[in-house]
Design an enzyme around this catalytic site. Sequence first.
Site, mmCIF file in Angstrom:
data_model
loop_
_atom_site.group_PDB
_atom_site.id
_atom_site.type_symbol
_atom_site.label_atom_id
_atom_site.label_comp_id
_atom_site.label_asym_id
_atom_site.label_seq_id
_atom_site.Cartn_x
_atom_site.Cartn_y
_atom_site.Cartn_z
ATOM 1 N N PRO A 10 56.634 70.698 25.102
ATOM 2 C CA PRO A 10 55.059 70.743 25.399
ATOM 3 C C PRO A 10 54.546 70.388 24.125
ATOM 4 O O PRO A 10 54.640 70.761 22.943
ATOM 5 C CB PRO A 10 54.681 72.002 25.914
ATOM 6 C CG PRO A 10 55.781 73.006 25.458
ATOM 7 C CD PRO A 10 57.054 72.267 25.424
ATOM 8 N N ASN A 11 53.499 69.333 24.165
ATOM 9 C CA ASN A 11 52.494 69.083 23.125
ATOM 10 C C ASN A 11 53.136 68.263 22.206
ATOM 11 O O ASN A 11 52.457 67.602 21.419
ATOM 12 C CB ASN A 11 51.835 70.187 22.766
ATOM 13 C CG ASN A 11 50.856 71.055 23.721
ATOM 14 O OD1 ASN A 11 50.434 70.370 24.589
ATOM 15 N ND2 ASN A 11 51.273 72.338 23.871
ATOM 16 N N ARG A 18 47.630 65.953 16.640
ATOM 17 C CA ARG A 18 47.285 67.535 16.827
ATOM 18 C C ARG A 18 47.738 68.435 15.915
ATOM 19 O O ARG A 18 48.870 68.375 15.429
ATOM 20 C CB ARG A 18 48.112 67.569 18.066
ATOM 21 C CG ARG A 18 48.196 69.275 18.520
ATOM 22 C CD ARG A 18 49.305 69.702 19.604
ATOM 23 N NE ARG A 18 49.460 70.794 19.687
ATOM 24 C CZ ARG A 18 50.719 71.555 19.474
ATOM 25 N NH1 ARG A 18 51.734 70.859 19.113
ATOM 26 N NH2 ARG A 18 50.716 72.902 19.460
ATOM 27 N N TYR A 23 51.595 70.565 12.049
ATOM 28 C CA TYR A 23 52.635 69.558 12.382
ATOM 29 C C TYR A 23 52.791 68.211 11.739
ATOM 30 O O TYR A 23 53.837 67.525 12.207
ATOM 31 C CB TYR A 23 52.531 69.304 14.192
ATOM 32 C CG TYR A 23 52.619 70.513 14.839
ATOM 33 C CD1 TYR A 23 53.783 71.393 14.986
ATOM 34 C CD2 TYR A 23 51.236 71.237 15.161
ATOM 35 C CE1 TYR A 23 53.732 72.594 15.536
ATOM 36 C CE2 TYR A 23 51.298 72.103 16.267
ATOM 37 C CZ TYR A 23 52.422 72.968 16.038
ATOM 38 O OH TYR A 23 52.691 74.179 16.994
ATOM 39 N N ASN A 74 63.677 70.751 20.899
ATOM 40 C CA ASN A 74 62.386 71.369 20.343
ATOM 41 C C ASN A 74 61.670 71.983 21.541
ATOM 42 O O ASN A 74 60.736 71.289 22.289
ATOM 43 C CB ASN A 74 61.314 70.439 19.463
ATOM 44 C CG ASN A 74 60.422 71.079 18.987
ATOM 45 O OD1 ASN A 74 59.907 72.126 19.255
ATOM 46 N ND2 ASN A 74 59.759 70.399 17.843
ATOM 47 N N ALA A 77 56.459 75.940 22.037
ATOM 48 C CA ALA A 77 55.801 77.188 22.652
ATOM 49 C C ALA A 77 56.930 77.732 23.485
ATOM 50 O O ALA A 77 57.219 79.197 23.697
ATOM 51 C CB ALA A 77 54.540 77.145 23.137
ATOM 52 N N GLU A 98 68.414 73.945 18.329
ATOM 53 C CA GLU A 98 67.132 73.948 18.473
ATOM 54 C C GLU A 98 66.394 73.538 17.127
ATOM 55 O O GLU A 98 66.783 73.984 16.152
ATOM 56 C CB GLU A 98 66.546 75.370 18.742
ATOM 57 C CG GLU A 98 65.129 75.557 18.905
ATOM 58 C CD GLU A 98 64.914 76.965 19.390
ATOM 59 O OE1 GLU A 98 65.236 77.517 20.666
ATOM 60 O OE2 GLU A 98 64.030 77.846 18.583
ATOM 61 N N HIS A 100 62.443 72.675 15.010
ATOM 62 C CA HIS A 100 60.856 73.067 15.015
ATOM 63 C C HIS A 100 60.683 72.188 13.776
ATOM 64 O O HIS A 100 61.039 72.178 12.849
ATOM 65 C CB HIS A 100 60.366 74.141 14.954
ATOM 66 C CG HIS A 100 60.871 75.316 15.913
ATOM 67 N ND1 HIS A 100 60.154 75.184 17.276
ATOM 68 C CD2 HIS A 100 62.006 76.078 16.449
ATOM 69 C CE1 HIS A 100 60.713 75.906 18.102
ATOM 70 N NE2 HIS A 100 61.892 76.341 17.695
ATOM 71 N N ARG A 107 54.528 81.317 10.612
ATOM 72 C CA ARG A 107 53.487 81.139 11.529
ATOM 73 C C ARG A 107 53.088 82.619 12.196
ATOM 74 O O ARG A 107 53.524 83.545 11.453
ATOM 75 C CB ARG A 107 53.921 80.170 12.556
ATOM 76 C CG ARG A 107 54.382 79.041 12.269
ATOM 77 C CD ARG A 107 53.645 77.864 11.981
ATOM 78 N NE ARG A 107 52.436 77.689 13.147
ATOM 79 C CZ ARG A 107 52.693 77.032 14.189
ATOM 80 N NH1 ARG A 107 53.605 76.299 14.431
ATOM 81 N NH2 ARG A 107 51.575 76.998 15.198
#
Length: 148
Positions: A10-11, A18, A23, A74, A77, A98, A100, A107
């Site tokens: 997502p996103n 964004r 990012y 990825n 969230a 995975e 990111h 974070r």
Amino acid sequence: MKRVLIIHGPNLNLTGSRETDIYGEVSFEEINNIIKREASKLDLAVKIQQSNSEGEIIDFIHSAKNNFDAIIINPGAYSHYSYAIMDAIGAIDIPVIEVHLSNIQKREDFRHVSVTATRCLGQISGFGPYSYVLALNAVKLLEDSLKE
């Protein structure tokens, strides 16, 4: 030639516009171009998917079972709370890495734990778009180590 499924969660389709302080400014399209260039150098075939929907991401994972040699995901969230994606990863018998873009350990506290990573071979985070490049190289190293 090894086939690798890349799943953006997502996103990630908004990457580059964004929260660029987190990012980065590299666009989603350019990230995919970086992935394709690196895959070509490594003689890996990639298919790239993106979804903002948990169910669709699970469907991507299920479809990889007999069609791909590895997945680079990825989950965004979803990493932190999607037991359904975690279970989907556990239900297939292929390596999953995975990734990111940001360093999730730097974070918010809730981002420090990735439930999905518990079913993955490994996790790479904090290197921006090059997290994907490192993951592709890990897939290639796995392939080469199996040949020896």
